[in-house]
Structures are given as structure tokens and as C-alpha cells.
Design an enzyme around this catalytic site. Structure first.
Site, PDB file in Angstrom:
ATOM      1  N   GLU A 195      74.965 -35.956 -97.192  1.00  0.00           N
ATOM      2  CA  GLU A 195      74.485 -34.585 -97.003  1.00  0.00           C
ATOM      3  C   GLU A 195      75.545 -33.662 -96.405  1.00  0.00           C
ATOM      4  O   GLU A 195      75.679 -32.511 -96.818  1.00  0.00           O
ATOM      5  CB  GLU A 195      73.216 -34.570 -96.151  1.00  0.00           C
ATOM      6  CG  GLU A 195      71.951 -34.995 -96.891  1.00  0.00           C
ATOM      7  CD  GLU A 195      71.837 -36.487 -97.100  1.00  0.00           C
ATOM      8  OE1 GLU A 195      72.630 -37.233 -96.476  1.00  0.00           O
ATOM      9  OE2 GLU A 195      70.971 -36.927 -97.863  1.00  0.00           O
ATOM     10  N   HIS A 219      60.097 -37.834 -94.424  1.00  0.00           N
ATOM     11  CA  HIS A 219      59.862 -37.139 -95.687  1.00  0.00           C
ATOM     12  C   HIS A 219      58.846 -36.001 -95.550  1.00  0.00           C
ATOM     13  O   HIS A 219      58.360 -35.487 -96.547  1.00  0.00           O
ATOM     14  CB  HIS A 219      59.343 -38.114 -96.752  1.00  0.00           C
ATOM     15  CG  HIS A 219      60.378 -39.064 -97.247  1.00  0.00           C
ATOM     16  ND1 HIS A 219      60.895 -40.075 -96.458  1.00  0.00           N
ATOM     17  CD2 HIS A 219      61.006 -39.185 -98.447  1.00  0.00           C
ATOM     18  CE1 HIS A 219      61.776 -40.768 -97.168  1.00  0.00           C
ATOM     19  NE2 HIS A 219      61.870 -40.243 -98.369  1.00  0.00           N
TER      20      HIS A 219
END
Lengths: 329, 380
Positions: free
Chosen positions: A62, A131
Site C-alpha cells: 500500500e 475489512h
């Protein structure tokens, strides 16, 4: 006018497509965004049509995705970065808050980073940990970033295009539990006719109390307002849409009219967006208030296991209960 | 000894330390020109004198900045003392169109990019955040967060590929150089930059100035293998160069940049050097390193060896050296005077340039700020 009935996810897909058609410098970058079309299929079909030079499957890193997007922006491109899930943005956090947010300032305006960082956020889909998070306050707190959240298909379609066209670096939150909800989108209108990006919007007019929300909680608040109407309470619902900068003028106007405000978000309440909204209302509308500004938020715990997430997430009943409390003062 | 015991001994035992570094060298500490099978340079006498002048000038300017900090004129200073050859060699190897991404210590590279040496002093004095135009000078802003810029450099290099600016034309094809230190090699960002650079075959040179210490932490706290060997694990070549040898640094960097611009992807260069001073003026290197080590590196000084070369080759005389010293002194004095006259910024300018498109929140705060200050008696 060509009205189409689209899901929010498909609206984003079409918005991205249109932005790529309009500007050859627009790139899409992220994990699995190419052949797979993203885990939520938001970039479905784009690599097939625009090629792997413009829709870039990246290494699973990321910080690398955001950091290299900075370099591409310096080179004149307009990268649109997909962070696969909210909880995965943290490895890129340093690049976002220390670098993306500050390049323009540090260069005294000589350099802009016209990039968009898309983050599917929030819970309600029964996912495993990491999530379902709501990290918007971290980014809203950082000067140099602009933060927006869409809540419905039409906004999704337009806001993503506006964000890409903007020279400001923008954190773009997408309510993942609403990806499959449908709405009307006028896909033929010019971008210039769209509702301004950094503006909150009254979605339902009312006179008795104001509900303030963004992203996934907008639908919840609209449902709550419908339910309240059956009980004879007329609630106004405002979609904040822009989290940084907050567009407070319509909020102040509404609260001066209704005298009551309830802020609703999924993120934990402690030091959250709701606190900022409540404080500003208190500063500006003190003499109009019939009750303190109330908040309905996630609890101050890590996002819980999915079997109990419905208890964690604000729902219609918790919103209505807060409205009742407001009227109890 | 069992396998477990051997492993334990290896972990716990004192390491013998890295072997004597094998590196590309073209100029010995004694000022002798030596050859290398893969790297060479062919400078004119004038160019050699020019390199010497660069080395002396950046050292002098750096010393002046250090002095200014000691006198309270700069908040802090990150000295390049000892690393002049690594910076001038690599900086002069850049072509005009190449893009450099520095840390906060690349004052020598900045000088080579024709940026006014006053510029970084504004940052360290606290009157601005570095005032040069990164695009016009092809030299990005200083980056304080360790290693962050390697990713920006890599992304920029990926953009060069997209623009079709990789090729055999040395005048139009481009390359990128990313500067970082030995400590930065431990950062995730640097390793991610290696991965992105490699898998996208980006035209980038990763230029690590291994100055042996990350503030107080020695190289042994960052790695158990020579740093340049890291590159192999990422799929591109790594090379170690004598970072105190301006000729070798130039030759190796120029070759790596050319390889990059010609489509051969990244190279990791480890410029093996030594930070002679403190990490910044706020630390005390006598706490973490011994005098004998510093003395050993003094014997490898990049300027002394270059001077010996010029003397041996008979292409510079005392008058030349005196003139170079004098010119550097003049520049340093000018720098001092300009630093002292650097005005503090108008406080209201702190609200400038937060966003390209502005923000109503900041507009409001600026108006309140200006109104508040205007309310004081005697303000105007």
C-alpha cells in the site's frame, strides 16, 4: 437527460470510465484492479478497454501504491488509487498524511498532486476483521487532504469524476455496504452541471429535527426519517458529503430552523467527525438549539466480530431513539 | 557443534564485521589513478579542476552552514562533511533532463543542479520549507521522512516509461536518481520502491550513501550483508563504489543512469563513504564512535586525494588551489550575509498553499488571524 437505474458500484465504474475517456492522464492503480476488476468489481472492464498501462495491477504494497502514485502525479498523471479495504490503508498512512497532504504546501504551490485515493469503508457486509473500518477522521484531521464520501449512485457517478478533475488530493470514501443499492443517474449531463463536490446537501426537508450523516448512514437516516414521519415527526436529512472541509452553511440553516440535530456515523464517536459537527453547531447556533447536539455512532471499540456488528452499527432504531432523547430536553 | 549450536553461535557471536569493502575505485586516497575493467572516465584537465572546485565549494558552504547553526542562525543543520565526492560525483553525472529525489543532506547535489545554495538554509532556519522550484531544477524538495522519496522517485520513473522517454537518445531520454542513506534501507518504503522499480523496469538509480551510521546506529544494526547485494534479491544489479572517490562515483552513476534511460531498469549504487561530522548539529558522535575510526576515514578524504591527483598530473598549481579556496570563501561569506538578512515570513502566509483550490475553513481562519493581529494597538 438519460436517466439510468444503476447500483452505486456500477455508477463508480461508469464515472471512472468517463474520467478516463475525458483525460488520457488519468490512471487507475491498485491491487487486483486490472483483470479481476477489483474485489468489488468497481474497476470492472477498465483494463480491458484502456490497457494495462492505464489500469495498473500493482504489487501488494500500500505504501508503494500511494508513494509511486505521488511520483506519477509529479510527472503529470492523475492517478486514482484503490485501497482494497479500509483497514489496509494504514501501511500507506505515512505516505498519505506526510507526503500527499503536504507536497503543495511544502513547495509553496509549485507542485500539485492531483490524485484520488479511493477507500471502500464501513461495515455491514459480514466481513472478517480489518475489512469494515471507518478511518475517515484520521484523514479529515490532516490539513492538505480533502475528504469526501458518497452515499448514493448519482453522487458516486459525479463525485468520482469531480474528485479526479480536482487538483486537490482527495480521499474518496465509498460505502461498501451500499455498493449494490440502486438509484437513478443522469449519465448524459455535463460534469459542470453536477452538484458541487465540497458541498453538503439537504436530501429530505423537515421542520422538527435535523439528521446529519454521510456515506452508509445516509440511507439509514432517510429510512429513520420515513419511519418518524409515520409517528408525526418531520425530520430533515442532510448528507454531509464533504468531510474535510465540512460544508456547514446548510447545516446551520437547517438547525436554526429545526432547533435539534443528531449526527450519525459508523466510526467510533470519540474524537470523531460527529464531535466536530456538534461543536460547530454549538458555536454557531447556540441560541437556536432546543437540545444538545446528539451523536449516534459506533462504540469506542475495535470493529467487532461480524456476528455482532449489527449491534455496533447505528441503525434506524438507535437514530430514532436519539431523536426521542432530543425531544426529551 | 550441532546445527542449533552453530546457529546460536552465529547469532550471539561477535561478527567479524563486513569484509574489507570491494568497490569500484578510480582514484586512490594517495591520489593515484587506477583502472577498473568496467568503469572509466575521461575528463579533460578543465573538468578535473572543475570537480575539485565543486568539492571544495560544497565543503566550504557546508562548513559555513554548520557555523551559522552554532551561532544560532539555523535551527539545525545536516552536514555533508565527508560525503562531497559521493554527491558531486553523482550530481555531475546527471543529465539536464534527469530528475533527482534527495533526502535532506544532498546539498552537494543541489549545488550541482544549479540551485542557489541559500535555498536549503531557509528550511533549516525555519523561514520557509525549501524555496526552489522542483520541476524547473529537476531536483525535488528535501524529504525528512526517511526513505519516503524513493517511492516518489520510482513513480516518477514509471511515468517516464509511460511517456516513452526511455530509449537510446541520450539527449531526450530520461532517468531518475533517488538518494537515501544506509538507515533508510531498513525502511519498508525503500524496499517497496525496489520492488516497484524492478517489476515495472523503471529508469531509476537508487543511490545509497552508506555513511556508516543512522544517527548513532552503526551499519550492523541495518544489515548483515553488504547493502549493494540487496539488489540481487529484487532482480536488478547492485554495485558498490568508493564514495570518497569522485571519479569512480561519477563513472558508476553515469553508467547506471545510462542503463536506466536505455531501458535496462534500476541499479542500486552503494556509495561507500563516511559522515565525518554529526548526523545533524543536534547529536554528539563522540558518544557512539571512536576517534581512531574517524582518523582512518580522514586519510581517505575525497578532496585531499583529488588535490594530489591534480598536483601529480601537473594540471593545477598553488595559485589555482588558492584561487579556489578564495572563491569558496567569497561564496561562503555571501551566503552568511544573505542568511542573516533572510526575513521572517509574513505570518499570514502560513495559510497559503494548503490546497490548490483553497478551502473555506482556512480562508475563515486566515481572516480571523489577520483581524486579531490588526486589533493590536500600533499595528498597521
Amino acid at each position: 437527460m438519460i436517466m439510468e437505474t444503476l447500483t452505486l458500484g456500477k455508477s463508480l465504474n461508469l464515472g471512472l470510465r468517463r474520467a478516463m475517456e475525458d483525460d488520457s492522464k488519468v490512471l487507475i492503480m491498485g491491487e487486483d484492479v486490472g483483470k479481476l476488476g477489483g474485489v468489488f468489481r468497481i474497476t470492472d472492464g477498465l483494463q480491458k478497454d484502456f490497457g494495462d498501462e492505464r489500469v495498473i495491477d500493482t504489487p501488494l504494497a500500500e505504501a508503494g501504491i500511494v508513494g509511486t502514485a505521488i511520483g506519477l502525479a509529479l510527472r503529470g498523471y492523475r492517478p486514482v488509487v484503490e485501497i482494497q479495504f479500509d483497514g489496509f490503508v494504514y501501511p500507506a498512512y505515512d505516505q498519505i498524511v506526510c507526503q500527499v497532504a503536504k507536497f503543495h504546501y511544502r513547495s509553496r504551490g509549485k507542485v500539485s498532486l492531483p490524485m484520488v485515493i479511493r477507500i471502500p469503508f464501513g461495515g455491514g457486509i459480514g466481513a472478517v476483521e480489518h475489512h469494515s473500518e471507518s478511518p475517515e477522521a484520521y484523514f479529515s484531521h490532516t490539513a492538505g487532504l480533502k475528504v469526501v464520501a458518497c452515499s448514493n449512485p448519482s453522487d458516486a457517478y459525479w463525485m468520482i469524476q469531480q474528485a479526479i478533475a480536482s487538483d486537490d488530493p482527495i480521499i474518496f470514501f465509498e460505502p461498501k455496504r451500499r455498493y449494490w443499492e440502486k438509484g437513478e443517474v443522469d449519465t448524459a449531463a455535463p460534469l459542470s452541471s453536477a452538484y458541487p463536490l465540497h458541498s453538503s446537501r439537504v436530501l429530505r426537508s423537515g421542520t422538527d429535527a435535523t439528521l446529519l450523516a454521510y456515506g452508509p448512514m445516509v440511507r439509514t437516516c432517510l429510512d429513520a426519517a420515513t419511519a418518524a414521519a409515520e409517528d408525526g415527526r418531520n425530520l430533515e436529512v442532510i448528507d454531509l458529503r464533504t468531510l474535510s472541509p465540512l460544508d456547514m452553511a446548510p447545516v446551520f440553516e437547517s438547525v436554526r430552523k429545526t432547533g435539534r440535530a443528531v449526527v450519525v456515523h459508523e466510526a467510533p464517536g470519540n474524537i470523531g467527525l460527529g464531535a466536530e459537527v456538534a461543536a460547530r453547531i454549538s458555536e454557531e447556533c447556540f441560541y437556536s438549539l432546543e437540545a444538545p447536539v446528539l451523536r449516534v455512532t459506533g462504540y469506542d471499540i475495535p470493529y467487532p466480530a461480524s456476528r455482532v456488528e449489527e449491534e455496533f452499527l447505528p441503525d434506524l432504531d438507535r437514530v430514532l431513539e436519539a431523536v426521542d432523547r432530543s425531544f426529551g430536553f | 557443534m550441532t546445527k542449533v549450536e552453530r546457529a546460536a553461535a552465529r547469532r550471539g557471536g561477535k561478527r567479524s564485521g563486513p569484509p574489507e569493502p570491494e568497490f569500484v575505485q578510480l582514484l586512490t586516497p594517495e591520489g593515484e589513478r587506477v583502472s577498473h575493467p568496467d568503469y572509466s572516465v575521461d575528463f579533460t584537465d578543465d573538468e578535473l579542476r572543475g570537480l575539485y572546485r565543486d568539492l571544495v565549494t560544497v565543503r566550504k558552504l557546508d562548513a559555513e552552514a554548520t557555523a551559522l547553526q552554532r551561532q544560532g542562525e539555523l535551527g539545525i543543520w545536516a552536514s555533508l562533511l565527508g560525503q562531497e565526492a559521493a554527491q558531486v560525483g553523482s550530481g555531475r553525472a546527471l543529465r539536464k533532463q534527469d530528475m533527482a529525489f534527495p533526502t535532506y543532506r544532498e546539498h552537494g547535489v543541489l549545488y550541482c543542479r544549479n540551485i542557489d545554495p541559500i535555498m536549503p538554509l531557509g528550511l533549516f532556519r525555519g523561514v520557509d520549507q525549501g524555496g526552489w522550484d522542483p520541476v524547473a531544477h529537476r531536483f525535488n524538495m528535501y524529504t525528512i521522512v526517511i526513505g519516503a522519496q524513493t517511492l516518489h522517485a520510482t513513480g516518477y520513473a514509471m511515468g517516464i516509461v509511460k511517456d516513452g522517454k526511455v530509449g537510446d537518445d541520450d539527449e531526450t531520454s530520461e532517468a531518475v536518481i533517488a538518494y537515501f542513506g544506509d538507515g533508510a534501507t531498513s525502511q519498508g518504503d525503500v524496499n517497496e520502491a525496489f520492488i516497484f522499480g524492478s517489476v515495472y523496469n523503471a529508469p531509476i538509480v537508487f543511490f545509497c550513501q552508506n555513511n556508516q551510521y543512522a544517527i548513532s546506529e552503526p551499519l550492523e544494526r541495518q544489515t548483515r550483508i553488504p547493502l549493494y547485494q540487496r539488489a540481487a534479491g529484487f532482480g536488478f544489479p547492485g554495485i558498490r563504489v568508493d564514495g570518497n572517490d569522485v571519479l569512480a562515483t561519477y563513472a558508476v552513476t553515469r553508467a547506471a543512469l545510462d542503463n536506466a534511460r536505455h531501458g535496462q531498469g534500476p541499479t542500486l549504487i552503494e556509495a561507500y563513504t563516511y559522515r565525518m561530522g554529526a548526523h545533524t548539529t543536534s547529536d554528539d558522535p563522540t558518544r557512539y564512535r571512536v576517534a581512531s575510526e574517524v582518523e582512518a576515514w580522514q586519510a581517505k578524504d575525497p578532496i585531499v586525494r583529488m588535490r594530489k591527483l591534480l598536483e601529480k598530473q601537473g594540471i593545477a598549481d598553488e595559485a589555482f588551489f588558492a584561487a579556489v579556496d578564495e572563491q569558496a570563501k567569497v561564496e561562503a561569506v555571501a551566503l552568511r550575509e544573505r542568511v542573516l538578512s533572510m526575513p521572517d515570513p509574513d505570518p499570514a502566509t502560513m495559510f497559503d498553499h494548503v490546497y490548490p483550490n483553497g478551502s473555506p475553513l482556512i480562508d475563515k481562519q486566515r481572516a480571523e488571524f489577520e483581524s486579531y493581529h490588526a486589533s493590536f494597538e500600533g499595528s498597521h
